[in-house]
Design a protein around this motif. Structure first.
Motif, PDB file in Angstrom:
ATOM      1  N   ARG A  18      44.270 -35.953 -18.840  1.00 57.79           N
ATOM      2  CA  ARG A  18      43.186 -36.203 -17.909  1.00 57.79           C
ATOM      3  C   ARG A  18      42.757 -34.950 -17.168  1.00 57.79           C
ATOM      4  O   ARG A  18      41.741 -34.922 -16.540  1.00 57.79           O
ATOM      5  CB  ARG A  18      43.577 -37.338 -16.980  1.00 57.79           C
ATOM      6  CG  ARG A  18      43.598 -38.641 -17.784  1.00 57.79           C
ATOM      7  CD  ARG A  18      43.495 -39.818 -16.921  1.00 57.79           C
ATOM      8  NE  ARG A  18      44.798 -40.148 -16.374  1.00 57.79           N
ATOM      9  CZ  ARG A  18      44.977 -41.029 -15.428  1.00 57.79           C
ATOM     10  NH1 ARG A  18      43.946 -41.631 -14.875  1.00 57.79           N
ATOM     11  NH2 ARG A  18      46.179 -41.302 -14.985  1.00 57.79           N
ATOM     12  N   VAL A  19      43.575 -33.927 -17.260  1.00 57.02           N
ATOM     13  CA  VAL A  19      43.141 -32.635 -16.756  1.00 57.02           C
ATOM     14  C   VAL A  19      43.161 -31.716 -17.971  1.00 57.02           C
ATOM     15  O   VAL A  19      44.206 -31.524 -18.580  1.00 57.02           O
ATOM     16  CB  VAL A  19      44.097 -32.090 -15.672  1.00 57.02           C
ATOM     17  CG1 VAL A  19      43.631 -30.726 -15.183  1.00 57.02           C
ATOM     18  CG2 VAL A  19      44.200 -33.069 -14.513  1.00 57.02           C
ATOM     19  N   ARG A  20      42.010 -31.213 -18.339  1.00 55.48           N
ATOM     20  CA  ARG A  20      41.960 -30.307 -19.479  1.00 55.48           C
ATOM     21  C   ARG A  20      42.549 -28.976 -19.050  1.00 55.48           C
ATOM     22  O   ARG A  20      42.237 -28.477 -17.970  1.00 55.48           O
ATOM     23  CB  ARG A  20      40.503 -30.073 -19.854  1.00 55.48           C
ATOM     24  CG  ARG A  20      40.133 -30.505 -21.238  1.00 55.48           C
ATOM     25  CD  ARG A  20      38.628 -30.453 -21.351  1.00 55.48           C
ATOM     26  NE  ARG A  20      38.173 -29.119 -21.767  1.00 55.48           N
ATOM     27  CZ  ARG A  20      38.106 -28.753 -23.038  1.00 55.48           C
ATOM     28  NH1 ARG A  20      38.500 -29.576 -24.002  1.00 55.48           N
ATOM     29  NH2 ARG A  20      37.658 -27.566 -23.360  1.00 55.48           N
ATOM     30  N   VAL A  21      43.398 -28.422 -19.890  1.00 57.64           N
ATOM     31  CA  VAL A  21      43.997 -27.155 -19.506  1.00 57.64           C
ATOM     32  C   VAL A  21      43.573 -26.065 -20.488  1.00 57.64           C
ATOM     33  O   VAL A  21      43.849 -26.139 -21.680  1.00 57.64           O
ATOM     34  CB  VAL A  21      45.534 -27.237 -19.426  1.00 57.64           C
ATOM     35  CG1 VAL A  21      46.104 -25.899 -18.992  1.00 57.64           C
ATOM     36  CG2 VAL A  21      45.955 -28.314 -18.422  1.00 57.64           C
ATOM     37  N   ALA A  22      42.866 -25.073 -19.956  1.00 55.24           N
ATOM     38  CA  ALA A  22      42.465 -23.923 -20.753  1.00 55.24           C
ATOM     39  C   ALA A  22      43.275 -22.730 -20.266  1.00 55.24           C
ATOM     40  O   ALA A  22      43.672 -22.682 -19.103  1.00 55.24           O
ATOM     41  CB  ALA A  22      40.981 -23.651 -20.573  1.00 55.24           C
ATOM     42  N   VAL A  23      43.535 -21.795 -21.164  1.00 52.34           N
ATOM     43  CA  VAL A  23      44.200 -20.564 -20.762  1.00 52.34           C
ATOM     44  C   VAL A  23      43.283 -19.412 -21.119  1.00 52.34           C
ATOM     45  O   VAL A  23      42.673 -19.401 -22.193  1.00 52.34           O
ATOM     46  CB  VAL A  23      45.580 -20.411 -21.447  1.00 52.34           C
ATOM     47  CG1 VAL A  23      46.145 -19.009 -21.255  1.00 52.34           C
ATOM     48  CG2 VAL A  23      46.556 -21.439 -20.883  1.00 52.34           C
ATOM     49  N   LEU A  87      29.169 -30.973 -16.069  1.00 55.97           N
ATOM     50  CA  LEU A  87      28.127 -30.988 -15.037  1.00 55.97           C
ATOM     51  C   LEU A  87      27.270 -32.266 -15.009  1.00 55.97           C
ATOM     52  O   LEU A  87      26.967 -32.773 -13.918  1.00 55.97           O
ATOM     53  CB  LEU A  87      27.227 -29.746 -15.148  1.00 55.97           C
ATOM     54  CG  LEU A  87      27.940 -28.395 -14.963  1.00 55.97           C
ATOM     55  CD1 LEU A  87      26.931 -27.249 -15.057  1.00 55.97           C
ATOM     56  CD2 LEU A  87      28.690 -28.333 -13.631  1.00 55.97           C
ATOM     57  N   PRO A  88      26.874 -32.818 -16.165  1.00 55.40           N
ATOM     58  CA  PRO A  88      26.017 -34.013 -16.106  1.00 55.40           C
ATOM     59  C   PRO A  88      26.646 -35.185 -15.339  1.00 55.40           C
ATOM     60  O   PRO A  88      25.927 -36.000 -14.757  1.00 55.40           O
ATOM     61  CB  PRO A  88      25.816 -34.378 -17.582  1.00 55.40           C
ATOM     62  CG  PRO A  88      26.017 -33.094 -18.318  1.00 55.40           C
ATOM     63  CD  PRO A  88      27.081 -32.370 -17.549  1.00 55.40           C
ATOM     64  N   HIS A  89      27.974 -35.242 -15.308  1.00 54.28           N
ATOM     65  CA  HIS A  89      28.636 -36.346 -14.607  1.00 54.28           C
ATOM     66  C   HIS A  89      28.365 -36.326 -13.102  1.00 54.28           C
ATOM     67  O   HIS A  89      28.327 -37.365 -12.455  1.00 54.28           O
ATOM     68  CB  HIS A  89      30.150 -36.297 -14.839  1.00 54.28           C
ATOM     69  CG  HIS A  89      30.522 -36.386 -16.282  1.00 54.28           C
ATOM     70  ND1 HIS A  89      30.330 -37.523 -17.032  1.00 54.28           N
ATOM     71  CD2 HIS A  89      31.065 -35.471 -17.122  1.00 54.28           C
ATOM     72  CE1 HIS A  89      30.746 -37.307 -18.281  1.00 54.28           C
ATOM     73  NE2 HIS A  89      31.194 -36.066 -18.355  1.00 54.28           N
ATOM     74  N   ASN A  95      32.803 -37.406  -9.852  1.00 53.35           N
ATOM     75  CA  ASN A  95      33.357 -36.186  -9.274  1.00 53.35           C
ATOM     76  C   ASN A  95      34.004 -35.314 -10.346  1.00 53.35           C
ATOM     77  O   ASN A  95      34.430 -35.810 -11.395  1.00 53.35           O
ATOM     78  CB  ASN A  95      34.389 -36.523  -8.204  1.00 53.35           C
ATOM     79  CG  ASN A  95      33.768 -37.278  -7.048  1.00 53.35           C
ATOM     80  OD1 ASN A  95      32.549 -37.224  -6.844  1.00 53.35           O
ATOM     81  ND2 ASN A  95      34.590 -37.982  -6.289  1.00 53.35           N
ATOM     82  N   ALA A  96      34.101 -34.028 -10.042  1.00 51.52           N
ATOM     83  CA  ALA A  96      34.708 -33.093 -10.997  1.00 51.52           C
ATOM     84  C   ALA A  96      35.336 -31.934 -10.241  1.00 51.52           C
ATOM     85  O   ALA A  96      34.980 -31.658  -9.104  1.00 51.52           O
ATOM     86  CB  ALA A  96      33.639 -32.568 -11.952  1.00 51.52           C
ATOM     87  N   SER A 312      38.825 -41.256 -12.342  1.00 55.87           N
ATOM     88  CA  SER A 312      37.614 -41.176 -13.167  1.00 55.87           C
ATOM     89  C   SER A 312      36.994 -39.789 -13.102  1.00 55.87           C
ATOM     90  O   SER A 312      35.928 -39.545 -13.667  1.00 55.87           O
ATOM     91  CB  SER A 312      36.611 -42.222 -12.687  1.00 55.87           C
ATOM     92  OG  SER A 312      36.278 -41.933 -11.346  1.00 55.87           O
ATOM     93  N   ALA A 313      37.631 -38.862 -12.403  1.00 59.46           N
ATOM     94  CA  ALA A 313      37.056 -37.521 -12.247  1.00 59.46           C
ATOM     95  C   ALA A 313      37.281 -36.670 -13.491  1.00 59.46           C
ATOM     96  O   ALA A 313      38.143 -36.956 -14.317  1.00 59.46           O
ATOM     97  CB  ALA A 313      37.650 -36.842 -11.031  1.00 59.46           C
ATOM     98  N   HIS A 314      36.493 -35.625 -13.608  1.00 57.55           N
ATOM     99  CA  HIS A 314      36.568 -34.715 -14.748  1.00 57.55           C
ATOM    100  C   HIS A 314      37.136 -33.397 -14.239  1.00 57.55           C
ATOM    101  O   HIS A 314      36.548 -32.781 -13.358  1.00 57.55           O
ATOM    102  CB  HIS A 314      35.171 -34.507 -15.335  1.00 57.55           C
ATOM    103  CG  HIS A 314      34.489 -35.806 -15.641  1.00 57.55           C
ATOM    104  ND1 HIS A 314      34.527 -36.382 -16.886  1.00 57.55           N
ATOM    105  CD2 HIS A 314      33.819 -36.670 -14.844  1.00 57.55           C
ATOM    106  CE1 HIS A 314      33.886 -37.538 -16.852  1.00 57.55           C
ATOM    107  NE2 HIS A 314      33.445 -37.739 -15.619  1.00 57.55           N
TER     108      HIS A 314
END
Ligand code: ADP
Ligand code: MG
Length: 376
Positions: A18-23, A87-89, A95-96, A312-314
């Motif tokens: 639910r939390v995308r993790v980028a490095v 962003l569209p959300h 929320n994001a 429900s947040a991004h």
């Protein structure tokens, strides 16, 4: 081969994170590398990197994430892959949050703020929100939009307004609909991107000025920009929806005790990392199935972000790392926090040899804790 194997291993155990993790690995910088040892981290593919194993030079450690941005990745690419899609959300009342995590010097501010020549996530996201709103207004679906901003800092577990600086620690409250709010925090309406620029730049400078006076405060505080989009139905019943986007440049994840920040009083060095430590626990409980209670209330940062992180947040966490050996232990800690999987490969880091059969190492809670306390 090895990379392919990692991909297979992960596919089998994949769960909805639910939390995308980028490095993001920043380019190697000679002046950061006192002994001229070169890089200790390198890219394998768009999800995987490898780092030398300090315990055993005949092995490397390979880590996989949702996304890996190597040193050639541009600001535009980071934005397109990790931020633009969420962003569209915001325009639909959701929320994001976007965070830059990692040790001081690894590129958090470059990623979030960037420079005039290489603008980062913040200016791109704000521009993006304005463009999306303009497009919606042209389509005219019967909603009016308004955009506004707040800018705050959490320092030493105190919530401070950066748009109207004062020493006052602002309270965090929750309303009956479980929205988190900060009574007394300045909220400035914005009519254009240049309007944003006008308010944001002096406020960021406030923070930088403070940093020189207060022993590099900027690396020990969390800078939080909030962009709020409110849409209102033009006709009765005039429904209203609010979407919030948090853009966060986190405090340095380095262990202040070890890096010898001698000027910091004991109470402070505890508080500095309480929010970060709690954030990592929150992200873990959200991403690990059956992660149990999400400890939002244990720190100001996570409490503030409660309605914009998980649920429900991004959310996207961009973990910034540096390739020099000087950063090795901090990098290791950050990777153990960010990784979806890790495997040990019997292969010396520098020499290219045939890859031996690999062992998958399950990332246990103990290991994560150990990684975080800086002891791999
Ligand atoms: P942090 O905010 O994590 O302490 P900075 O963003 O200040 O780190 O980055 C440290 C230095 O490295 C700065 O001089 C910055 O311009 C440079 N830097 C960081 N990431 C990159 C990158 N991806 N490309 C080029 N330079 C970078
Ligand atoms: Mg910084």
């Amino acid at each position: 081969m090895a990379a392919q194997r990692v991909a297979e291993v992960v596919k089998g155990t994949k769960q909805t994170s639910r939390v995308r993790v980028a490095v993001r690995l920043r380019p190697y910088m000679h002046k950061q590398d006192e002994k001229g040892e070169g890089a200790c981290v390198r890219r394998l593919d768009t999800e995987t990197l490898e780092i030398i194993n300090w315990r055993n030079a005949t092995e490397t450690l390979q880590y996989q994430f949702d996304v890996f941005h190597s040193e050639e990745t541009t600001q535009q690419e980071v934005f397109l892959s990790s931020v633009k899609p969420i962003l569209p959300h915001i325009l639909k009342g959701q929320n994001a949050s976007v965070f830059a995590y990692g040790p001081t010097g690894a590129g958090k501010t470059h990623t979030m703020l960037g420079s005039q020549e290489q603008p980062g996530v913040i200016p791109r996201a704000v521009r993006g929100v304005f463009n999306l709103v303009k497009a919606k207004e042209r389509e005219d679906e019967g909603w009016d939009y308004s955009i506004g901003m707040s800018y705050l800092e959490i320092y030493n577990e105190k919530v401070l307004d950066l748009l109207s600086p004062s020493a006052q620690d602002l309270p965090i409250r929750e309303d009956k609909d479980r929205n988190i709010l900060i009574p007394g925090l300045t909220h400035t309406p914005l009519s254009s991107f240049s309007d944003f620029h006008f308010h944001f730049i002096p406020a960021s400078l406030n923070r930088t000025t403070a940093s020189t006076k207060l022993n590099q405060r900027s690396s020990r505080s969390h800078a939080i920009l909030l962009i709020k989009v409110v849409r209102t139905q033009r006709n009765p019943p005039h429904r209203q929806q609010t979407g919030k986007l948090y853009l966060v440049d986190l405090a340095g994840s380095e262990d202040n005790r070890r890096t010898g920040n001698k000027g910091i009083r004991l109470k402070e060095s505890g508080a500095i990392n309480l929010s970060l430590f709690t954030l990592s626990k929150v992200v873990d409980s959200l991403n690990v199935a059956g992660g149990g209670r999400v400890p939002y209330r244990d720190s100001k940062l996570t409490r503030l972000l409660q309605d914009s992180l998980g649920g429900s947040a991004h959310s996207v966490m961009i973990t910034n790392i540096a390739p020099e050996y000087t950063y090795y232990f901090e990098t290791f800690t950050a990777l153990n926090f960010a990784a979806k999987s890790k495997q040990i490969v019997n292969k010396p880091f520098v020499r290219e040899t045939v890859t031996m059969p690999s062992v998958q190492v399950k990332r246990s809670r103990e290991e994560q804790e150990a990684g975080r306390s800086g002891e791999p």
